[in-house]
Design a protein around this motif. Structure first.
Motif, PDB file in Angstrom:
ATOM      1  N   VAL A  41       0.850  -1.200   0.000  1.00 52.11           N
ATOM      2  CA  VAL A  41       0.000   0.000   0.000  1.00 52.11           C
ATOM      3  C   VAL A  41       0.882   1.244   0.000  1.00 52.11           C
ATOM      4  O   VAL A  41       0.668   2.166  -0.783  1.00 52.11           O
ATOM      5  CB  VAL A  41      -0.976  -0.019   1.198  1.00 52.11           C
ATOM      6  N   ARG A  42       1.900   1.251   0.855  1.00 49.90           N
ATOM      7  CA  ARG A  42       2.800   2.409   0.931  1.00 49.90           C
ATOM      8  C   ARG A  42       3.511   2.659  -0.402  1.00 49.90           C
ATOM      9  O   ARG A  42       3.705   3.791  -0.820  1.00 49.90           O
ATOM     10  CB  ARG A  42       3.830   2.200   2.035  1.00 49.90           C
ATOM     11  N   ASP A  43       3.873   1.569  -1.093  1.00 52.36           N
ATOM     12  CA  ASP A  43       4.592   1.670  -2.359  1.00 52.36           C
ATOM     13  C   ASP A  43       3.663   1.799  -3.569  1.00 52.36           C
ATOM     14  O   ASP A  43       4.111   1.722  -4.711  1.00 52.36           O
ATOM     15  CB  ASP A  43       5.499   0.444  -2.540  1.00 52.36           C
ATOM     16  N   HIS A  44       2.379   1.954  -3.337  1.00 52.81           N
ATOM     17  CA  HIS A  44       1.363   2.151  -4.378  1.00 52.81           C
ATOM     18  C   HIS A  44       1.199   0.951  -5.315  1.00 52.81           C
ATOM     19  O   HIS A  44       0.802   1.111  -6.461  1.00 52.81           O
ATOM     20  CB  HIS A  44       1.617   3.429  -5.184  1.00 52.81           C
ATOM     21  N   GLN A  45       1.479  -0.244  -4.811  1.00 56.83           N
ATOM     22  CA  GLN A  45       1.148  -1.447  -5.565  1.00 56.83           C
ATOM     23  C   GLN A  45      -0.322  -1.798  -5.333  1.00 56.83           C
ATOM     24  O   GLN A  45      -0.956  -2.437  -6.161  1.00 56.83           O
ATOM     25  CB  GLN A  45       2.042  -2.609  -5.150  1.00 56.83           C
TER      26      GLN A  45
END
Length: 126
Positions: A41-45
């Motif tokens: 989520v943090r890495d926008h996956q």
């Protein structure tokens, strides 16, 4: 966007998204740990939001494909949207709204029609 149209952040995500996954449930489908889901989520996956007040952040179930991976094109789309100032809640709303595409952007992504979705997302920033 017209003045009368609701802002993406104001949409009722619980009404737009039929099925939500806790980070634990998403982790099972993705064959990773809940901590890895948080990283994704943090890495926008992936994107996560609180669907209704009092609930923890959750991931839309349609963001995970039948092979246990983020839907093809989703990470790139989320990156484009975040680069243009949208947060996860706004991304999820846009992806699940039936706006300009024939059908919702999530449906186009799941049908491997992601390039048109990405072009539309890039146009949001103009």
């Amino acid at each position: 966007m017209s003045e009368s149209a609701p802002r993406l952040a104001d949409h009722d995500l619980a009404a737009l998204v039929d099925e939500w996954l806790t980070w634990d449930a998403a982790a099972v489908l993705l064959h990773v740990t809940p901590a890895k889901v948080r990283t994704m989520v943090r890495d926008h996956q992936l994107a996560a939001a609180v669907p209704t007040p009092g609930r923890p952040p959750m991931v839309p179930a349609l963001f995970i494909d039948d092979e246990g991976l983020p839907v093809k094109g989703l990470p790139g789309l989320l990156t484009v949207m975040h680069d243009n100032g949208f947060d996860d809640r706004e991304c999820i709303a846009w992806i699940f709204l039936d706006a300009d595409l024939p059908g919702r952007p999530i449906d186009a992504l799941r049908e491997n029609r992601g390039s048109e979705v990405k072009r539309r997302a890039q146009a949001l920033a103009i």
